[in-house]
Design an enzyme around this catalytic site. Structure first.
Site, short mmCIF file in Angstrom:
data_model
loop_
_atom_site.label_atom_id
_atom_site.label_comp_id
_atom_site.label_asym_id
_atom_site.label_seq_id
_atom_site.Cartn_x
_atom_site.Cartn_y
_atom_site.Cartn_z
N HIS A 18 4.67 -8.20 -4.45
CA HIS A 18 3.34 -8.56 -3.93
C HIS A 18 2.96 -9.98 -4.34
CE1 HIS A 18 2.02 -4.37 -2.99
NE2 HIS A 18 2.84 -4.07 -3.98
N ILE A 36 5.24 -3.02 -7.59
CA ILE A 36 4.54 -1.75 -7.81
C ILE A 36 5.24 -0.68 -6.97
CG2 ILE A 36 2.35 -0.52 -7.67
CD1 ILE A 36 0.97 -3.33 -7.63
N GLY A 87 0.86 -1.19 0.00
CA GLY A 87 0.00 0.00 0.00
C GLY A 87 0.88 1.22 0.00
N GLU A 88 0.63 2.09 0.93
CA GLU A 88 1.43 3.31 1.02
C GLU A 88 2.01 3.38 2.43
OE1 GLU A 88 2.21 5.27 -1.58
OE2 GLU A 88 3.52 6.12 -0.05
N SER A 89 3.32 3.18 2.51
CA SER A 89 3.93 3.05 3.84
C SER A 89 3.81 4.34 4.66
CB SER A 89 5.39 2.63 3.71
OG SER A 89 6.13 3.58 2.99
N CYS A 112 6.18 -5.29 0.11
CA CYS A 112 6.32 -3.96 -0.49
C CYS A 112 6.26 -2.86 0.58
CB CYS A 112 5.30 -3.76 -1.60
SG CYS A 112 5.79 -2.44 -2.71
N GLU A 148 0.64 -11.55 -2.98
CA GLU A 148 -0.81 -11.60 -2.76
C GLU A 148 -1.59 -11.20 -4.01
OE1 GLU A 148 1.28 -9.43 -1.58
OE2 GLU A 148 0.42 -7.41 -1.51
N ARG A 207 12.77 3.76 -0.81
CA ARG A 207 11.40 3.74 -1.35
C ARG A 207 11.40 4.10 -2.83
NH1 ARG A 207 7.87 7.79 0.82
NH2 ARG A 207 6.21 6.58 -0.15
N1 GLN Z 1 5.93 3.00 -2.75
C1 GLN Z 1 5.08 2.56 -1.69
C2 GLN Z 1 5.53 3.08 -0.33
O1 GLN Z 1 6.49 3.75 -0.23
C3 GLN Z 1 5.00 1.05 -1.64
C4 GLN Z 1 4.26 0.56 -2.82
C5 GLN Z 1 3.55 -0.73 -2.63
O2 GLN Z 1 3.33 -1.23 -1.52
N2 GLN Z 1 3.13 -1.29 -3.73
O3 GLN Z 1 4.90 2.83 0.63
#
Ligand code: GLN
Length: 199
Positions: A178, A142, A54-56, A85, A180, A114
């Site tokens: 990922h 991704i 997701g988005e860390s 990820c 999943e 990142r």
């Molecule tokens: N770029 C995202 C982050 O910094 C990670 C991307 C992902 O989980 N697919 O959190």
């Protein structure tokens, strides 16, 4: 019987943001009960934990200190943790290119960068080989992080294009991609085979 044990295991999935539903579905496919984790108390009911993609930065912001502390304590006591990820980024000791207020959980002795693949190839799918899963499996990257440093006892489980993309230290497993998002469940099965803490 090993299968009986797997079936009784309850695995938490951090459910604040990101693709936690896909991890819950992957656990169902492995016939394991998945439990969404939002609060520190939720963690008491599980034997292992997955930090999703997701988005860390968003996840770090939504993660309340009580839950972060509980994850760190349980992990130190041996609870298996898988990060994919953004989950890998949360698990790292040090984040390059993170937000100033983005405090990692420091569960595994790696540094990550990142969005390290840049804009041109920010998403791609590749076949990634690992002895841990007994062959090659599809992996979806991704805006993936790259592992820039790892402690000597952090094992590289997979490498793609000269980059470390899967690491393991004790019961902590972190993947830059990922699993999943593919129908192949071997990375989840490998994670489920790690033995946890005794509570
Ligand atoms: N770029 C995202 C982050 O910094 C990670 C991307 C992902 O989980 N697919 O959190």
């Amino acid at each position: 019987m090993p299968n009986e044990r797997l079936r009784r295991k309850r695995v938490g999935v951090l459910a604040l943001q990101g693709d936690f539903r896909e991890h819950l579905a992957a656990l169902r496919a492995c016939e394991v009960e998945g439990v969404p984790i939002r609060l520190a108390a939720d963690l008491d009911a599980v034997d292992a934990l997955i930090l999703p993609g997701g988005e860390s930065t968003t996840m770090a912001r939504l993660l309340e200190p009580g839950l972060a502390g509980s994850i760190q304590r349980r992990s130190a006591a041996g609870m298996p943790v898988l990060g994919t990820c953004a989950g890998m980024i949360l698990m790292a000791r040090k984040i390059h290119g993170g937000r100033a207020d983005q405090e990692p959980l420091k569960l595994i002795d790696i540094s990550v960068r990142r969005n390290a693949y840049g804009r041109q190839i920010d998403s791609f799918e590749a076949e990634v080989e690992s002895r841990a899963i007994g062959g090659t499996a599809p992996a979806v990257f991704i805006r993936a992080p790259q592992v820039t440093e790892r402690a000597p006892d952090v094992q590289e489980l997979a490498n793609h294009g000269g980059q470390t993309v899967a690491v393991k230290q004790g019961n902590r497993l972190a993947l830059a991609f990922h699993p999943e998002l593919t129908p192949d469940r071997r990375w989840h099965q490998y994670f489920l085979s790690l033995n946890g803490d005794h509570r």
